[in-house]
Design an enzyme around this catalytic site. Structure first.
Site, PDB file in Angstrom:
ATOM      1  N   SER A  14       0.896  -1.272   0.081  1.00  0.00           N
ATOM      2  CA  SER A  14      -0.033   0.019   0.184  1.00  0.00           C
ATOM      3  C   SER A  14       0.772   1.369   0.059  1.00  0.00           C
ATOM      4  O   SER A  14       0.160   2.428  -0.301  1.00  0.00           O
ATOM      5  CB  SER A  14      -1.012  -0.030   1.356  1.00  0.00           C
ATOM      6  OG  SER A  14      -0.072  -0.091   2.408  1.00  0.00           O
ATOM      7  N   SER A 142      18.001  -5.288   3.622  1.00  0.00           N
ATOM      8  CA  SER A 142      18.724  -3.882   3.827  1.00  0.00           C
ATOM      9  C   SER A 142      19.948  -4.075   3.862  1.00  0.00           C
ATOM     10  O   SER A 142      20.581  -5.136   4.249  1.00  0.00           O
ATOM     11  CB  SER A 142      18.138  -3.441   4.857  1.00  0.00           C
ATOM     12  OG  SER A 142      18.775  -2.304   5.337  1.00  0.00           O
ATOM     13  N   TYR A 155      16.383  -4.347  13.974  1.00  0.00           N
ATOM     14  CA  TYR A 155      16.068  -3.903  12.640  1.00  0.00           C
ATOM     15  C   TYR A 155      17.227  -4.736  11.988  1.00  0.00           C
ATOM     16  O   TYR A 155      17.090  -5.596  10.957  1.00  0.00           O
ATOM     17  CB  TYR A 155      15.956  -2.591  12.239  1.00  0.00           C
ATOM     18  CG  TYR A 155      15.617  -2.420  10.835  1.00  0.00           C
ATOM     19  CD1 TYR A 155      14.620  -2.467  10.230  1.00  0.00           C
ATOM     20  CD2 TYR A 155      16.870  -2.071   9.897  1.00  0.00           C
ATOM     21  CE1 TYR A 155      14.184  -2.136   9.065  1.00  0.00           C
ATOM     22  CE2 TYR A 155      16.491  -2.042   8.483  1.00  0.00           C
ATOM     23  CZ  TYR A 155      15.245  -2.158   7.997  1.00  0.00           C
ATOM     24  OH  TYR A 155      15.013  -1.732   6.578  1.00  0.00           O
ATOM     25  N   ALA A 157      19.309  -7.221  12.990  1.00  0.00           N
ATOM     26  CA  ALA A 157      19.028  -8.590  13.170  1.00  0.00           C
ATOM     27  C   ALA A 157      18.161  -9.206  12.202  1.00  0.00           C
ATOM     28  O   ALA A 157      18.344 -10.290  11.649  1.00  0.00           O
ATOM     29  CB  ALA A 157      18.985  -8.904  14.635  1.00  0.00           C
ATOM     30  N   ILE A 188      16.126   4.654   0.597  1.00  0.00           N
ATOM     31  CA  ILE A 188      15.038   4.852  -0.496  1.00  0.00           C
ATOM     32  C   ILE A 188      13.905   6.203  -0.170  1.00  0.00           C
ATOM     33  O   ILE A 188      13.553   6.017   0.963  1.00  0.00           O
ATOM     34  CB  ILE A 188      14.222   3.717  -0.880  1.00  0.00           C
ATOM     35  CG1 ILE A 188      15.124   2.583  -1.255  1.00  0.00           C
ATOM     36  CG2 ILE A 188      13.363   3.844  -1.829  1.00  0.00           C
ATOM     37  CD1 ILE A 188      15.896   2.616  -2.510  1.00  0.00           C
TER      38      ILE A 188
END
Length: 249
Positions: A14, A142, A155, A157, A188
């Site tokens: 979305s 990432s 995040y 990990a 981004i």
């Protein structure tokens, strides 16, 4: 068109990267089921845009951390389109904090969504892919899962876990004609970044690292996902491809 006649699921479709990916897959010929958790109106707008291209599309509300809800999305996709060929595990979250202040809830929820969520969807899609001897799985990780980032132990990990998970699943499903790859974006320009009060600081720090001296756009990632989902990448599996303008190097 690279994906004519194919059907795809894009989690977190979305907004941002998920929206760009959903539209790119549709542009290349695929029917798309996109999931959302909070942004219903945005998801429905994406559906209308895909339908305007002459493709089929549905939006399904889903907490990807729920095993049962992930199963329901896969079933809804097959009911709507007759088959499933492509799974893009994209939805995720961050809840930042340094390790000595991070709460158990912060740790658990990020790992539950970012890592378990990918397992949930793969678990329910994999039997279909095995049976039809065809499938494409693309996991969004990432560069911070490859190098770590201050204030994002949970995040980092979770995104590192996705890399290991991608390689293991590639080995398990490769014999059935299924490819499994990951894309690792750098910074981004997503709605989350645009709305951040610290946007300018974040961009300045990233630009000091980005070789190409531009912040990535969602389409930069969507283009790579579409390639990996196509038969042009039929001999590519278990790979982690950075889409970061050289931010990692």
């Amino acid at each position: 068109m690279l994906l004519e006649g194919k059907s795809a699921i894009v989690t977190g479709g979305s907004q941002g990267i998920g929206t760009a990916t959903s539209l790119m897959l549709a542009k290349e010929g695929a029917n798309v089921c996109l999931t959302y958790r909070k942004h219903k109106e945005e998801a429905e707008a994406v559906v209308k845009e895909i339908e305007a291209m002459g493709r089929k599309a549905i939006a399904v509300k889903c907490d990807i951390a729920s095993f049962a809800e992930a199963e329901a999305v896969v079933k809804a996709t097959v009911e709507a389109f007759g088959r499933l060929d492509i799974l893009v595990n994209n939805a995720g979250m961050n809840w930042d904090g340094v390790c000595w202040k991070m709460t158990e809830d912060q740790w658990d929820r990020v790992l539950e969504v970012n890592l378990k969520g990918y397992f949930n969807f793969t678990r329910h899609a994999a039997p279909l892919f095995k049976e039809q001897k065809y499938g494409r799985i693309v996991n969004v990780t990432s560069i911070n899962g490859m190098r770590g980032k201050f204030g994002q132990t949970n995040y980092s990990a979770s995104k590192a876990g996705i890399i290991g998970y991608t390689k293991a699943v590639a080995k398990e499903l490769g014999g059935f004609g299924v490819t499994v790859n990951a894309v690792a974006p750098g910074l981004i320009e997503t709605p989350m970044l645009k709305e951040s009060e610290a946007r300018d600081k974040i961009v300045d720090m990233a630009m000091a690292e980005i070789v190409l001296k531009r912040v990535g756009e969602p389409d930069d990632l969507a283009n790579m996902v579409a390639f990996l989902a196509s038969d042009k990448a039929k001999h590519v599996t278990g790979e982690v491809i950075k889409v970061d303008g050289g931010q990692y190097i």
